[in-house]
Design an enzyme around this catalytic site. Sequence first.
Site, PDB file in Angstrom:
ATOM      1  N   ASP A  37       0.965  -1.273   0.051  1.00  0.00           N
ATOM      2  CA  ASP A  37      -0.078  -0.070  -0.001  1.00  0.00           C
ATOM      3  C   ASP A  37       0.900   1.270  -0.119  1.00  0.00           C
ATOM      4  OD1 ASP A  37      -1.154   2.138   2.063  1.00  0.00           O
ATOM      5  OD2 ASP A  37      -2.803   1.308   1.052  1.00  0.00           O
ATOM      6  N   GLY A  38       0.478   2.174  -0.985  1.00  0.00           N
ATOM      7  CA  GLY A  38       1.669   3.294  -1.054  1.00  0.00           C
ATOM      8  C   GLY A  38       1.742   4.228   0.030  1.00  0.00           C
ATOM      9  N   ASP A  74       0.900   8.168  -9.100  1.00  0.00           N
ATOM     10  CA  ASP A  74       0.266   7.830 -10.369  1.00  0.00           C
ATOM     11  C   ASP A  74      -0.646   6.542 -10.078  1.00  0.00           C
ATOM     12  OD1 ASP A  74      -1.018   7.939 -12.740  1.00  0.00           O
ATOM     13  OD2 ASP A  74       0.673   7.116 -13.931  1.00  0.00           O
TER      14      ASP A  74
END
Length: 294
Positions: free
Chosen positions: A152-153, A170
């Site tokens: 998970d970013g 992005d």
Amino acid sequence: MSAAPPTLFAMPSPFDTEVGTLLLREPPTAKAGELRARLLDGSYGKPFVVDDGELRYLYFDTRLMQSAMRLAAPDALELRYTQLMMACLLFVPRPQRVALIGLGGGSLLKFCCSRLPAADFTAVEIDADVIALGEAFLLPPPGPRLRVVEADGAAWLAQADGGIDVLLIDAFDAHGFAPALASREFLQHACDKLAGKGVLVINLAGEGERYAGLVAEVLTVFDGQAIVVPVPEDGNHVLFAFRERHFEPRWRWLHNHARELRARHGLDFPALAQKLERAARQSLARDLAGRRGR
């Protein structure tokens, strides 16, 4: 024309508008008829690739194309918004650490790896199927300066080391921009993890009203030091936010520097610099943020 990766299941596209060959992460025993029905009724639930013989596209569904690669030039930036995102090099021409949240088809990853060989690069992607489809987009293998992380970013950034020169966001799902990356907490982490002159770059797709709140949060966290540039060709906006205190672009110097970057990297940096200056002078970021309360 590049051949389809043998590990992916190939079948004719069932769609009227996205013609060509579909590449799916399915076993060779998969039944094309069943897959066709699930693709058409929207229940397939995985990303897939469309290959029309000249370009390969990544989709979550046919409503939103995620990435594009020209087979004859796989390391080039095919979409205008990706070209604009790399305008960050006007402000950080030789980044040492670059991080990308949201891998997609890997266009930004490949450009950075080919044009910035001295940079340390980490790409973070939450969807294992997107990572697995990277072979269809000819992604370079991981190495000492390149890591592709399944995570998970937001969680990854919270524990990442500081000193990131360029942070590219992005990240989209089937419904649009990843909501976890629009919070003030995430954006504060982004600001904190940037180097002293680091730049945050976010791709924003869809109607401006849908991400007006995010733009407002960026302006708060980065003390108003942000520029939002429209990309009418793709229906996107690209946001640039600057960690440097009292940041003030030196436009005349940037326009001169843009010609050097064009010679070095091939992109039309002079045109990108003009778009950035125009957007900065029009205060587009504040206009978008103001839509939040309407």
